[in-house]
Every structure is written in C-alpha cells, then in structure tokens.
Design an enzyme around this catalytic site. Structure first.
Site, PDB file in Angstrom:
ATOM      1  N   ASN A  15      -3.957  -7.053 162.311  1.00 57.45           N
ATOM      2  CA  ASN A  15      -3.697  -8.362 161.703  1.00 57.45           C
ATOM      3  C   ASN A  15      -2.916  -9.219 162.708  1.00 57.45           C
ATOM      4  O   ASN A  15      -1.824  -8.829 163.151  1.00 57.45           O
ATOM      5  CB  ASN A  15      -2.892  -8.148 160.409  1.00 57.45           C
ATOM      6  CG  ASN A  15      -2.598  -9.443 159.692  1.00 57.45           C
ATOM      7  OD1 ASN A  15      -2.212 -10.429 160.321  1.00 57.45           O
ATOM      8  ND2 ASN A  15      -2.753  -9.464 158.388  1.00 57.45           N
ATOM      9  N   HIS A  18       0.823 -13.017 162.842  1.00 58.09           N
ATOM     10  CA  HIS A  18       2.138 -13.379 163.364  1.00 58.09           C
ATOM     11  C   HIS A  18       2.130 -13.775 164.840  1.00 58.09           C
ATOM     12  O   HIS A  18       3.142 -14.254 165.353  1.00 58.09           O
ATOM     13  CB  HIS A  18       3.157 -12.294 163.012  1.00 58.09           C
ATOM     14  CG  HIS A  18       3.287 -12.192 161.522  1.00 58.09           C
ATOM     15  ND1 HIS A  18       3.736 -13.254 160.760  1.00 58.09           N
ATOM     16  CD2 HIS A  18       2.924 -11.225 160.646  1.00 58.09           C
ATOM     17  CE1 HIS A  18       3.688 -12.924 159.475  1.00 58.09           C
ATOM     18  NE2 HIS A  18       3.194 -11.701 159.380  1.00 58.09           N
ATOM     19  N   HIS A  51      -5.146 -13.909 157.833  1.00 57.93           N
ATOM     20  CA  HIS A  51      -4.949 -14.465 156.491  1.00 57.93           C
ATOM     21  C   HIS A  51      -4.825 -15.985 156.603  1.00 57.93           C
ATOM     22  O   HIS A  51      -3.859 -16.485 157.179  1.00 57.93           O
ATOM     23  CB  HIS A  51      -3.664 -13.852 155.896  1.00 57.93           C
ATOM     24  CG  HIS A  51      -3.374 -14.270 154.493  1.00 57.93           C
ATOM     25  ND1 HIS A  51      -2.308 -13.752 153.796  1.00 57.93           N
ATOM     26  CD2 HIS A  51      -3.984 -15.128 153.648  1.00 57.93           C
ATOM     27  CE1 HIS A  51      -2.276 -14.286 152.581  1.00 57.93           C
ATOM     28  NE2 HIS A  51      -3.280 -15.136 152.465  1.00 57.93           N
ATOM     29  N   ARG A  53      -3.741 -18.819 154.920  1.00 55.48           N
ATOM     30  CA  ARG A  53      -2.945 -19.163 153.733  1.00 55.48           C
ATOM     31  C   ARG A  53      -3.166 -20.614 153.331  1.00 55.48           C
ATOM     32  O   ARG A  53      -3.439 -21.465 154.173  1.00 55.48           O
ATOM     33  CB  ARG A  53      -1.454 -18.933 154.009  1.00 55.48           C
ATOM     34  CG  ARG A  53      -1.030 -17.504 153.814  1.00 55.48           C
ATOM     35  CD  ARG A  53       0.477 -17.368 153.970  1.00 55.48           C
ATOM     36  NE  ARG A  53       0.917 -16.070 153.518  1.00 55.48           N
ATOM     37  CZ  ARG A  53       1.338 -15.816 152.279  1.00 55.48           C
ATOM     38  NH1 ARG A  53       1.422 -16.779 151.378  1.00 55.48           N
ATOM     39  NH2 ARG A  53       1.699 -14.607 151.944  1.00 55.48           N
ATOM     40  N   ARG A  57       0.639 -21.523 157.076  1.00 54.66           N
ATOM     41  CA  ARG A  57       1.909 -21.276 157.791  1.00 54.66           C
ATOM     42  C   ARG A  57       1.704 -20.508 159.100  1.00 54.66           C
ATOM     43  O   ARG A  57       2.549 -20.541 159.969  1.00 54.66           O
ATOM     44  CB  ARG A  57       2.914 -20.551 156.896  1.00 54.66           C
ATOM     45  CG  ARG A  57       2.528 -19.142 156.586  1.00 54.66           C
ATOM     46  CD  ARG A  57       3.604 -18.430 155.788  1.00 54.66           C
ATOM     47  NE  ARG A  57       3.679 -18.906 154.420  1.00 54.66           N
ATOM     48  CZ  ARG A  57       4.250 -18.209 153.440  1.00 54.66           C
ATOM     49  NH1 ARG A  57       4.808 -17.049 153.704  1.00 54.66           N
ATOM     50  NH2 ARG A  57       4.275 -18.667 152.211  1.00 54.66           N
ATOM     51  N   GLU A  78      -8.483 -12.586 155.072  1.00 52.45           N
ATOM     52  CA  GLU A  78      -7.719 -12.496 153.824  1.00 52.45           C
ATOM     53  C   GLU A  78      -7.609 -13.889 153.245  1.00 52.45           C
ATOM     54  O   GLU A  78      -7.317 -14.857 153.977  1.00 52.45           O
ATOM     55  CB  GLU A  78      -6.318 -11.964 154.100  1.00 52.45           C
ATOM     56  CG  GLU A  78      -6.290 -10.505 154.468  1.00 52.45           C
ATOM     57  CD  GLU A  78      -4.864 -10.033 154.755  1.00 52.45           C
ATOM     58  OE1 GLU A  78      -3.910 -10.789 154.495  1.00 52.45           O
ATOM     59  OE2 GLU A  78      -4.727  -8.921 155.249  1.00 52.45           O
ATOM     60  N   THR A 109       2.755 -11.123 151.455  1.00 49.99           N
ATOM     61  CA  THR A 109       2.029 -10.770 150.225  1.00 49.99           C
ATOM     62  C   THR A 109       2.784  -9.636 149.529  1.00 49.99           C
ATOM     63  O   THR A 109       2.719  -8.481 149.935  1.00 49.99           O
ATOM     64  CB  THR A 109       0.586 -10.332 150.585  1.00 49.99           C
ATOM     65  OG1 THR A 109       0.059 -11.261 151.515  1.00 49.99           O
ATOM     66  CG2 THR A 109      -0.288 -10.289 149.355  1.00 49.99           C
ATOM     67  N   GLU A 159      -8.137  -2.458 148.936  1.00 50.46           N
ATOM     68  CA  GLU A 159      -7.086  -2.178 149.913  1.00 50.46           C
ATOM     69  C   GLU A 159      -5.819  -1.896 149.126  1.00 50.46           C
ATOM     70  O   GLU A 159      -5.367  -2.722 148.321  1.00 50.46           O
ATOM     71  CB  GLU A 159      -6.891  -3.370 150.862  1.00 50.46           C
ATOM     72  CG  GLU A 159      -5.794  -3.064 151.878  1.00 50.46           C
ATOM     73  CD  GLU A 159      -5.788  -3.999 153.078  1.00 50.46           C
ATOM     74  OE1 GLU A 159      -6.851  -4.530 153.447  1.00 50.46           O
ATOM     75  OE2 GLU A 159      -4.701  -4.189 153.640  1.00 50.46           O
ATOM     76  N   HIS A 202       0.091  -2.834 154.693  1.00 56.78           N
ATOM     77  CA  HIS A 202       1.288  -3.636 154.448  1.00 56.78           C
ATOM     78  C   HIS A 202       2.537  -2.874 154.821  1.00 56.78           C
ATOM     79  O   HIS A 202       2.831  -1.833 154.234  1.00 56.78           O
ATOM     80  CB  HIS A 202       1.413  -4.150 153.012  1.00 56.78           C
ATOM     81  CG  HIS A 202       2.175  -5.463 152.982  1.00 56.78           C
ATOM     82  ND1 HIS A 202       3.538  -5.525 153.111  1.00 56.78           N
ATOM     83  CD2 HIS A 202       1.750  -6.735 152.917  1.00 56.78           C
ATOM     84  CE1 HIS A 202       3.917  -6.786 153.098  1.00 56.78           C
ATOM     85  NE2 HIS A 202       2.847  -7.544 152.986  1.00 56.78           N
TER      86      HIS A 202
HETATM   87  N1  PXP Z   1      -3.127  -6.010 154.217  1.00 57.93           N
HETATM   88  C1  PXP Z   1      -2.960  -7.148 153.505  1.00 57.93           C
HETATM   89  C2  PXP Z   1      -3.888  -7.408 152.371  1.00 57.93           C
HETATM   90  C3  PXP Z   1      -1.966  -8.073 153.849  1.00 57.93           C
HETATM   91  O1  PXP Z   1      -1.808  -9.202 153.122  1.00 57.93           O
HETATM   92  C4  PXP Z   1      -1.153  -7.822 154.966  1.00 57.93           C
HETATM   93  C5  PXP Z   1      -0.120  -8.818 155.371  1.00 57.93           C
HETATM   94  O2  PXP Z   1      -0.737  -9.988 155.766  1.00 57.93           O
HETATM   95  C6  PXP Z   1      -1.383  -6.637 155.687  1.00 57.93           C
HETATM   96  C7  PXP Z   1      -2.350  -5.732 155.276  1.00 57.93           C
HETATM   97  C8  PXP Z   1      -0.591  -6.306 156.912  1.00 57.93           C
HETATM   98  O3  PXP Z   1       0.742  -6.154 156.620  1.00 57.93           O
HETATM   99  P1  PXP Z   1       1.781  -6.086 157.805  1.00 57.93           P
HETATM  100  O4  PXP Z   1       1.703  -7.382 158.538  1.00 57.93           O
HETATM  101  O5  PXP Z   1       3.074  -5.859 157.117  1.00 57.93           O
HETATM  102  O6  PXP Z   1       1.370  -4.919 158.672  1.00 57.93           O
END
Ligand code: PXP
Length: 261
Positions: A15, A18, A51, A53, A57, A78, A109, A159, A202
């Site tokens: 992901n 960030h 994602h 949003r 952001r 996402e 999330t 998920e 997550h």
């Molecule tokens: N899976 C989903 C559905 C999420 O919303 C997120 C956060 O955007 C993640 C996985 C990844 O989480 P993290 O960034 O904490 O590894």
C-alpha cells in the site's frame, strides 16, 4: 477450504498511500507513488494497493491514472461505497476493488465495513463493478455474519482487519493478542469454507506479520504504513524485501507442517 499445493504462496500487496502523504505534506510533486510502486515490484510485491479517499488526503485522482497507465502489477483500489467512487472505478477498471468504510475524522480505516447494515445498497454498488470485470473485496472485521453478508452482496474476497491484533501486540497484552489472532484465524477459516478468497491487513509490521502469514487460508496481505516508515531508514526495496522474506518464511513453516501431517 485451504488453498491447494502450488497456490499457497502468499501474495504481498504494498500500500503506497503514505508515499503520497509525504508528498502532500509539502504540496510538492515528490515522492512519487508510481516510482514507489515500481520499487516495491522490484522487491517482490505481487500487487499495489492505493486508497482514493473522499478527501484526497493522500492518493489523488492523478495518482490512480498514473498507476493504471504505468504500473505492471495488479492494482487494488480501496474505496468507499459512494457514487463518486463507483464512477471512478468504472472509468479505470482496476484489477481489484476493496470496499472500505470511510469517516472524514478518522486517522486511518478504523474498522471493517458494516456490510449487514447496508446490504441492499452494497449489492447495488457492487453489481456494475463486477460486470465491469473488477474483483470485489470487502474489508471486514473477523465476524462470520459480516463475512457471510459480504458474499451475499457479491464480494468474492474478504480482507480481514488485523488492526486490533496489531494494537494488542504494541500494548504487549498477550492474552488479548492471542484472542484476536484466534478470531482472525477462525474468520479466515470460515470465509474460505464458504468459498471466499481471504486477504488480511492493517497495522502489520515485521513483529506481527508471521502469525498472520502462517494462517493457511490467507492468500494476500496488504501492508503500507510500516513499509513506508521503514523505508525512511533502510530504503523501500530493502523494507519490502524483508517483509517478503518474513511472509515466505512463515508460509514455508506452515506448508511443511501441513505436508507432514
Ligand atoms: N487494508 C486496508 C483495507 C486498509 O484500509 C489499509 C490501510 O489503508 C491497509 C490494508 C494497510 O494498512 P497499513 O497501512 O496499516 O499497513
């Protein structure tokens, strides 16, 4: 239904939200999420997750366009179940869509989607996206009723939210950690038994990934914040390579147990 021999490799979805968070902090054009995605690919990522949003952001519409055009890995987008996001998904038709709950005031999330509470609306949201050829995943808490409902509204993937499990690992609360791990394990097993593909994610870190990676029904982990954080110290390629190694190690251990039993 545990994935059969040969299918047991655990996929890593990186992901890259960030990377965009850092870029947006200064309103600059760097660091570039597509460049990060390519580096993640070179380090063994099987897919990229982003994602989009409602408040934009981190990931922007232009990022999604660039990832769709320039990425040679499956994109897992996402999104919240809104008309705007449905239209964007239909325009781009990414490989997979993961439906998540979204609150403007949240930092991340925080919970899985309440599928039961909006069953009919979600079924209407999902139908055209499936018709457009996207794989539909729903982000849920480890709860059999929510999982069953996710399948009923048309998802082929769930998920599982690992946030609570990771939270207790940070707190050092071993009893709660073990309880949460059991909940995720049992939900993974239930989801696979009704024919759903099972993903999880997550909050996962090097310290928490192996017990989740060892759950045999899980075929994909989506990991972001920790990898981007770790990249500050060791570079993204190294950070992803180490996560890949830990996942493969956990999966190898469980595979030898299954094969030896
Ligand atoms: N899976 C989903 C559905 C999420 O919303 C997120 C956060 O955007 C993640 C996985 C990844 O989480 P993290 O960034 O904490 O590894």
């Amino acid at each position: 239904m545990i994935p059969q021999n040969g299918d047991r490799k655990l996929r890593l979805g990186v992901n890259i939200d960030h990377v965009a968070t850092v870029r947006n902090a200064r309103g600059s054009h760097y660091p570039n999420p597509l460049q990060a995605a390519r580096l993640a690919q070179s380090a063994g990522a099987d897919g990229i997750t982003a994602h989009l949003r409602e408040d934009r952001r981190h990931i922007s519409d232009q990022d999604i366009f660039e990832l769709m055009e320039g990425l040679h890995l499956p994109l897992n987008l996402e999104l919240a179940a809104t008309d705007e996001m449905q239209a964007i998904a239909l325009k781009h038709r990414p490989h997979a869509l993961c439906i998540v709950p979204e609150k403007r005031e949240e930092v991340t999330t925080e919970s899985g989607l309440d599928v039961i509470g909006q069953k009919d609306r979600l079924a209407r949201f999902v139908a055209p996206l499936r018709e457009a050829g996207c794989r539909i995943s729903i982000f849920v808490n480890a709860d059999d009723k929510q999982i069953e409902c996710a399948q009923a509204v048309g998802a082929e993937i769930v998920e599982l939210h690992t946030g609570a499990y990771c939270h207790y690992a940070i707190e050092g609360d071993k009893a709660a950690l073990s309880h949460e791990l059991q909940r995720v394990a049992s939900a993974a097993s239930f989801a696979a038994s009704i024919g759903l593909e099972v993903h999880a994610g997550h909050g996962l870190t090097y310290d928490t990934v192996k017990p989740i990676a060892a759950l045999p029904e899980i075929v994909e982990l989506n990991i972001g914040h920790f990898l981007v954080s770790e990249a500050i110290f060791r570079g993204l390629v190294d950070a992803v390579t180490e996560m890949r190694r830990l996942m493969d190690e956990a999966r190898c251990e469980i595979n030898s147990l299954i094969e030896g039993s």
